[in-house]
Motif scaffolding. Sequence first.
Motif, PDB file in Angstrom:
ATOM      1  N   LEU A  82       0.825  -1.203   0.000  1.00  0.00           N
ATOM      2  CA  LEU A  82       0.000   0.000   0.000  1.00  0.00           C
ATOM      3  C   LEU A  82       0.859   1.254   0.000  1.00  0.00           C
ATOM      4  O   LEU A  82       0.569   2.218  -0.693  1.00  0.00           O
ATOM      5  N   ALA A  83       1.936   1.246   0.766  1.00  0.00           N
ATOM      6  CA  ALA A  83       2.790   2.431   0.832  1.00  0.00           C
ATOM      7  C   ALA A  83       3.354   2.762  -0.549  1.00  0.00           C
ATOM      8  O   ALA A  83       3.470   3.927  -0.930  1.00  0.00           O
ATOM      9  N   GLU A  84       3.682   1.726  -1.317  1.00  0.00           N
ATOM     10  CA  GLU A  84       4.202   1.942  -2.670  1.00  0.00           C
ATOM     11  C   GLU A  84       3.144   2.589  -3.555  1.00  0.00           C
ATOM     12  O   GLU A  84       3.427   3.516  -4.317  1.00  0.00           O
ATOM     13  N   THR A  85       1.896   2.114  -3.446  1.00  0.00           N
ATOM     14  CA  THR A  85       0.820   2.637  -4.275  1.00  0.00           C
ATOM     15  C   THR A  85       0.492   4.071  -3.900  1.00  0.00           C
ATOM     16  O   THR A  85       0.140   4.880  -4.746  1.00  0.00           O
ATOM     17  N   GLU A  86       0.581   4.417  -2.613  1.00  0.00           N
ATOM     18  CA  GLU A  86       0.223   5.747  -2.160  1.00  0.00           C
ATOM     19  C   GLU A  86       1.341   6.756  -2.370  1.00  0.00           C
ATOM     20  O   GLU A  86       1.169   7.944  -2.148  1.00  0.00           O
ATOM     21  N   SER A  87       2.505   6.282  -2.799  1.00  0.00           N
ATOM     22  CA  SER A  87       3.615   7.194  -3.015  1.00  0.00           C
ATOM     23  C   SER A  87       3.231   8.254  -4.040  1.00  0.00           C
ATOM     24  O   SER A  87       2.562   7.976  -5.025  1.00  0.00           O
ATOM     25  N   LEU A  88       3.652   9.466  -3.806  1.00  0.00           N
ATOM     26  CA  LEU A  88       3.335  10.562  -4.717  1.00  0.00           C
ATOM     27  C   LEU A  88       4.414  10.760  -5.764  1.00  0.00           C
ATOM     28  O   LEU A  88       4.449  11.767  -6.458  1.00  0.00           O
ATOM     29  N   ALA A  89       5.308   9.804  -5.876  1.00  0.00           N
ATOM     30  CA  ALA A  89       6.315   9.869  -6.928  1.00  0.00           C
ATOM     31  C   ALA A  89       5.647   9.599  -8.272  1.00  0.00           C
ATOM     32  O   ALA A  89       4.487   9.226  -8.360  1.00  0.00           O
ATOM     33  N   ALA A  90       6.396   9.770  -9.339  1.00  0.00           N
ATOM     34  CA  ALA A  90       5.840   9.530 -10.677  1.00  0.00           C
ATOM     35  C   ALA A  90       5.348   8.105 -10.801  1.00  0.00           C
ATOM     36  O   ALA A  90       5.896   7.185 -10.197  1.00  0.00           O
ATOM     37  N   ALA A  91       4.286   7.925 -11.581  1.00  0.00           N
ATOM     38  CA  ALA A  91       3.670   6.606 -11.711  1.00  0.00           C
ATOM     39  C   ALA A  91       4.662   5.612 -12.288  1.00  0.00           C
ATOM     40  O   ALA A  91       5.371   5.898 -13.236  1.00  0.00           O
ATOM     41  N   ALA A  92       4.683   4.430 -11.691  1.00  0.00           N
ATOM     42  CA  ALA A  92       5.559   3.370 -12.185  1.00  0.00           C
ATOM     43  C   ALA A  92       4.940   2.744 -13.414  1.00  0.00           C
ATOM     44  O   ALA A  92       3.725   2.778 -13.602  1.00  0.00           O
ATOM     45  N   PRO A  93       5.754   2.154 -14.301  1.00  0.00           N
ATOM     46  CA  PRO A  93       5.196   1.469 -15.467  1.00  0.00           C
ATOM     47  C   PRO A  93       4.199   0.403 -15.042  1.00  0.00           C
ATOM     48  O   PRO A  93       4.452  -0.360 -14.104  1.00  0.00           O
ATOM     49  N   GLY A  94       3.065   0.365 -15.726  1.00  0.00           N
ATOM     50  CA  GLY A  94       2.065  -0.635 -15.406  1.00  0.00           C
ATOM     51  C   GLY A  94       1.063  -0.192 -14.360  1.00  0.00           C
ATOM     52  O   GLY A  94       0.107  -0.897 -14.102  1.00  0.00           O
ATOM     53  N   GLN A  95       1.264   0.968 -13.730  1.00  0.00           N
ATOM     54  CA  GLN A  95       0.292   1.438 -12.758  1.00  0.00           C
ATOM     55  C   GLN A  95      -1.023   1.699 -13.469  1.00  0.00           C
ATOM     56  O   GLN A  95      -1.047   2.196 -14.590  1.00  0.00           O
ATOM     57  N   GLN A  96      -2.121   1.388 -12.804  1.00  0.00           N
ATOM     58  CA  GLN A  96      -3.439   1.541 -13.405  1.00  0.00           C
ATOM     59  C   GLN A  96      -4.195   2.658 -12.703  1.00  0.00           C
ATOM     60  O   GLN A  96      -4.844   2.429 -11.688  1.00  0.00           O
ATOM     61  N   ARG A  97      -4.085   3.850 -13.239  1.00  0.00           N
ATOM     62  CA  ARG A  97      -4.898   4.954 -12.746  1.00  0.00           C
ATOM     63  C   ARG A  97      -5.901   5.317 -13.833  1.00  0.00           C
ATOM     64  O   ARG A  97      -5.556   5.415 -15.006  1.00  0.00           O
ATOM     65  N   PHE A  98      -7.148   5.524 -13.416  1.00  0.00           N
ATOM     66  CA  PHE A  98      -8.227   5.861 -14.335  1.00  0.00           C
ATOM     67  C   PHE A  98      -8.854   7.177 -13.880  1.00  0.00           C
ATOM     68  O   PHE A  98      -9.224   7.323 -12.715  1.00  0.00           O
ATOM     69  N   LEU A  99      -8.983   8.107 -14.815  1.00  0.00           N
ATOM     70  CA  LEU A  99      -9.593   9.396 -14.524  1.00  0.00           C
ATOM     71  C   LEU A  99     -10.970   9.442 -15.187  1.00  0.00           C
ATOM     72  O   LEU A  99     -11.090   9.251 -16.396  1.00  0.00           O
ATOM     73  N   PHE A 100     -11.987   9.712 -14.392  1.00  0.00           N
ATOM     74  CA  PHE A 100     -13.361   9.787 -14.885  1.00  0.00           C
ATOM     75  C   PHE A 100     -13.888  11.203 -14.745  1.00  0.00           C
ATOM     76  O   PHE A 100     -13.538  11.931 -13.804  1.00  0.00           O
ATOM     77  N   LEU A 101     -14.754  11.570 -15.686  1.00  0.00           N
ATOM     78  CA  LEU A 101     -15.425  12.863 -15.699  1.00  0.00           C
ATOM     79  C   LEU A 101     -16.910  12.615 -15.455  1.00  0.00           C
ATOM     80  O   LEU A 101     -17.506  11.740 -16.098  1.00  0.00           O
ATOM     81  N   ARG A 102     -17.488  13.371 -14.513  1.00  0.00           N
ATOM     82  CA  ARG A 102     -18.914  13.164 -14.262  1.00  0.00           C
ATOM     83  C   ARG A 102     -19.712  13.462 -15.527  1.00  0.00           C
ATOM     84  O   ARG A 102     -19.483  14.470 -16.194  1.00  0.00           O
ATOM     85  N   ALA A 103     -20.647  12.578 -15.857  1.00  0.00           N
ATOM     86  CA  ALA A 103     -21.420  12.701 -17.090  1.00  0.00           C
ATOM     87  C   ALA A 103     -22.242  13.988 -17.089  1.00  0.00           C
ATOM     88  O   ALA A 103     -22.720  14.441 -16.043  1.00  0.00           O
ATOM     89  N   ALA A 104     -22.403  14.569 -18.263  1.00  0.00           N
ATOM     90  CA  ALA A 104     -23.165  15.802 -18.409  1.00  0.00           C
ATOM     91  C   ALA A 104     -24.588  15.604 -17.905  1.00  0.00           C
ATOM     92  O   ALA A 104     -25.250  14.616 -18.237  1.00  0.00           O
ATOM     93  N   GLY A 105     -25.031  16.513 -17.075  1.00  0.00           N
ATOM     94  CA  GLY A 105     -26.387  16.445 -16.559  1.00  0.00           C
ATOM     95  C   GLY A 105     -26.549  15.579 -15.334  1.00  0.00           C
ATOM     96  O   GLY A 105     -27.615  15.569 -14.715  1.00  0.00           O
TER      97      GLY A 105
END
Length: 299
Positions: free
Chosen positions: A264-287
């Motif tokens: 968990l400590a590795e995942t929570e690190s604020l360093a640059a994302a390691a290769p293979g890290q899976q971060r997904f950014l979502f945008l709230r749907a219109a309306g």
Amino acid sequence: MAATTAASVGRAGGTALVILLTLGAPARGAASAKATLIRLAAVTNRGQSATPTETAEAQRCLTDLQSLGSAAARDLSLVPGVWELAFAEVEPFRASPFFMALGQALDRFRLGAADRNLAAHRLATSVGTIGRTRWFLTEDELASEVELRVGVLPGVPAELRGTVRTIADLSPSDAAADGEGVSVLSVRSTRILGSELSAALPDIANGGQTGTLSLADPLMRVIEQMEVPSGLLLGGERVKLKTLFVDSELLLVSVLPADTADRLAETESLAAAAPGQQRFLFLRAAGDQGGVEQDHPGV
């Protein structure tokens, strides 16, 4: 970092008394990171056609949001609504709980197998297009929908369209074991919605021009009745997602490694994302105002 300014307000025994005023730089940092990510999402097909420079810029912005949101992490049951995938560090279809669980199962077999095999899967289906990817969140369920358009064979004027819908049970994780803002997904079932096969055929009546034959209705009646118990097929894999940032517009999540307690400590690190890290950014749907009423059968 928060910006500060100093103002001298008096002296006592030759020592200056100083008040430090915080100017609220984190809010501007969040706005800048969000604007950059939305721009990159628009011009790089959710990160899939990004150059190395654009990828590095996006990862820096994701990490900036992660650092700003870490103090207010919330599990996914607290952010209901309809969320559209805007940017991904891996293939967009891997935002589906089914592929998250499949990847975890592959990595249990051999570390790194998910990245290798799922990347190969995308190459094998490169004649197709991954359309909109959406999450429908309630307090106890995540429904994922991935729109697909798949060519039958290269050079053949025919395609199969449909939406792959996966349902997963959603529950908060044990904060003492996994930290704050962690949710547990248990895949329940997968089915295909809105199936349609279209083919361009010679139309002699119109001077040899091609017309389109659509087989939507017959296919829909057969395929939409097929619900696959994908959770059972995956051996009951449970996926843990950490909410890294959330506000009224954006939701940033990361898939935690299966051995969360040790890494968990590795995942929570604020360093640059390691290769293979899976971060997904979502945008709230219109309306969407936090409900799930939008075009979602079954919720």
